[in-house]
Scaffold this motif. Structure first.
Motif, PDB file in Angstrom:
ATOM      1  N   LYS A  37       1.320   4.144  -3.043  1.00 45.16           N
ATOM      2  CA  LYS A  37       0.938   5.703  -2.572  1.00 45.16           C
ATOM      3  C   LYS A  37       1.763   6.578  -3.343  1.00 45.16           C
ATOM      4  CE  LYS A  37      -0.284   8.286   1.884  1.00 45.16           C
ATOM      5  NZ  LYS A  37      -0.029   8.462   2.842  1.00 45.16           N
ATOM      6  N   ARG A  38       2.997   5.999  -2.630  1.00 45.55           N
ATOM      7  CA  ARG A  38       4.364   6.732  -2.763  1.00 45.55           C
ATOM      8  C   ARG A  38       4.552   6.780  -4.973  1.00 45.55           C
ATOM      9  NH1 ARG A  38       9.000   4.651   1.030  1.00 45.55           N
ATOM     10  NH2 ARG A  38       8.246   5.362   2.931  1.00 45.55           N
ATOM     11  N   ASN A  82       0.270  -1.206  -0.350  1.00 46.72           N
ATOM     12  CA  ASN A  82       0.510  -0.439   0.306  1.00 46.72           C
ATOM     13  C   ASN A  82       0.317   1.238   0.039  1.00 46.72           C
ATOM     14  OD1 ASN A  82      -2.334  -1.298   0.340  1.00 46.72           O
ATOM     15  ND2 ASN A  82      -2.299  -1.022   2.398  1.00 46.72           N
ATOM     16  N   ARG A 138       1.343   7.131  -6.695  1.00 46.61           N
ATOM     17  CA  ARG A 138       1.007   8.006  -7.159  1.00 46.61           C
ATOM     18  C   ARG A 138       1.189   9.872  -7.168  1.00 46.61           C
ATOM     19  NH1 ARG A 138      -2.894   4.495  -4.330  1.00 46.61           N
ATOM     20  NH2 ARG A 138      -2.809   5.849  -2.597  1.00 46.61           N
ATOM     21  N   HIS A 139       2.339   9.773  -6.021  1.00 51.88           N
ATOM     22  CA  HIS A 139       2.471  10.975  -5.310  1.00 51.88           C
ATOM     23  C   HIS A 139       3.985  11.193  -6.379  1.00 51.88           C
ATOM     24  CE1 HIS A 139      -0.261  10.390  -2.147  1.00 51.88           C
ATOM     25  NE2 HIS A 139      -0.077  11.811  -2.317  1.00 51.88           N
TER      26      HIS A 139
END
Length: 266
Positions: A261-262, A257, A264-265
């Protein structure tokens, strides 16, 4: 009559009547007890445990002919290197410790005793060996706890594996414990979950990246503890953890996860 002689008379007269409280003896009385050849080994052991930080008392104890080998090993494992050298010289003894390999021995003190003479071939007279680790296994739980909290690295490495949690956790309170040892403990799958949990809950140790990574990778680390450190890991380590089958699914899921998340950023 001088104080030493007065205590000698008192103790000889009331030896069997007075309860002996070695922790609160006067220095004169304590020294007399130690130097008296009639003092039982069990009393000398109590003194060694009560005064394991007092090198002067430990040196007097080492000179006692009726000191048990277990107590002598306790002193060697709990005291400073200077006291170890004193034991080697005074008792004409070589202190040895067992390695991980069965039956292997490692010399921890090899200096010749003062006054030792060499034979015609130049070899010194062989000294009696005291196997510290073998004696350690014969100690009582209170003795082991004392050694765990005061002992040297070889003793810490053995006692942290003890099934008795009090003994194993006492190692973590040893002021001589190094960061390298803590990291090694965090990686070990041979330690109890309680020891691993305690390392993870210590902010001073767990703030080190190598310790946090070791805890996450260790299958013995409770998932609730390991997951807390996942967010601190670098991408390359997260990728390895995501694919590892040695860690629990909650830890792999947390790594997965966080990677998403990283990404996507970015």
């Amino acid at each position: 009559m001088d104080p030493y002689s007065r205590w000698k008379v008192i103790l000889s007269r009331f030896r069997r009547k007075l309860p002996l409280d070695v922790e609160h003896c006067s220095p004169i009385a304590l020294r007399h007890i130690i130097l008296d050849v009639r003092t039982p080994p069990a009393i000398l052991d109590r003194i060694a445990q009560a005064y394991c930080d007092d090198e002067h008392i430990l040196r007097d104890l080492v000179r006692c002919p009726n000191l048990s080998e277990t107590t002598l090993a306790f002193i060697a494992l709990a005291a400073s290197d200077e006291v170890k050298s004193f034991i080697s010289g005074t008792r004409v003894m070589e202190l040895v410790a067992v390695e991980d390999a069965p039956g292997a021995l490692v010399k921890s003190e090899t200096a010749l005793a003062p006054g030792a003479k060499f034979g015609p071939a130049g070899a010194g007279k062989e000294k009696k060996k005291l196997n510290l680790m073998m004696q350690l296994q014969r100690m009582t739980a209170p003795q082991k706890i004392r050694v765990a909290m005061r002992g040297a690295k070889e003793a810490r490495g053995l006692l942290v594996r003890e099934s008795n949690k009090q003994i194993a956790l006492a190692v973590l309170h040893n002021p001589r414990l190094t960061d390298g040892e803590v990291e090694s403990f965090a990686k070990s799958t041979n330690l109890s979950e309680e020891v691993i949990r305690t390392i993870g809950s210590n902010p001073e140790w767990s703030k080190k990246y190598s310790v946090a990574l070791a805890l996450v990778n260790n299958p013995k680390t409770p998932p609730g503890v390991a997951v807390n450190f996942v967010s601190r890991l670098m991408d390359k380590d997260l990728s390895m953890i995501e694919k590892s089958r040695n860690v629990s699914e909650p830890v792999r899921a947390a790594a997965r996860n966080l990677i998403s998340k990283r990404q996507r950023h970015k």
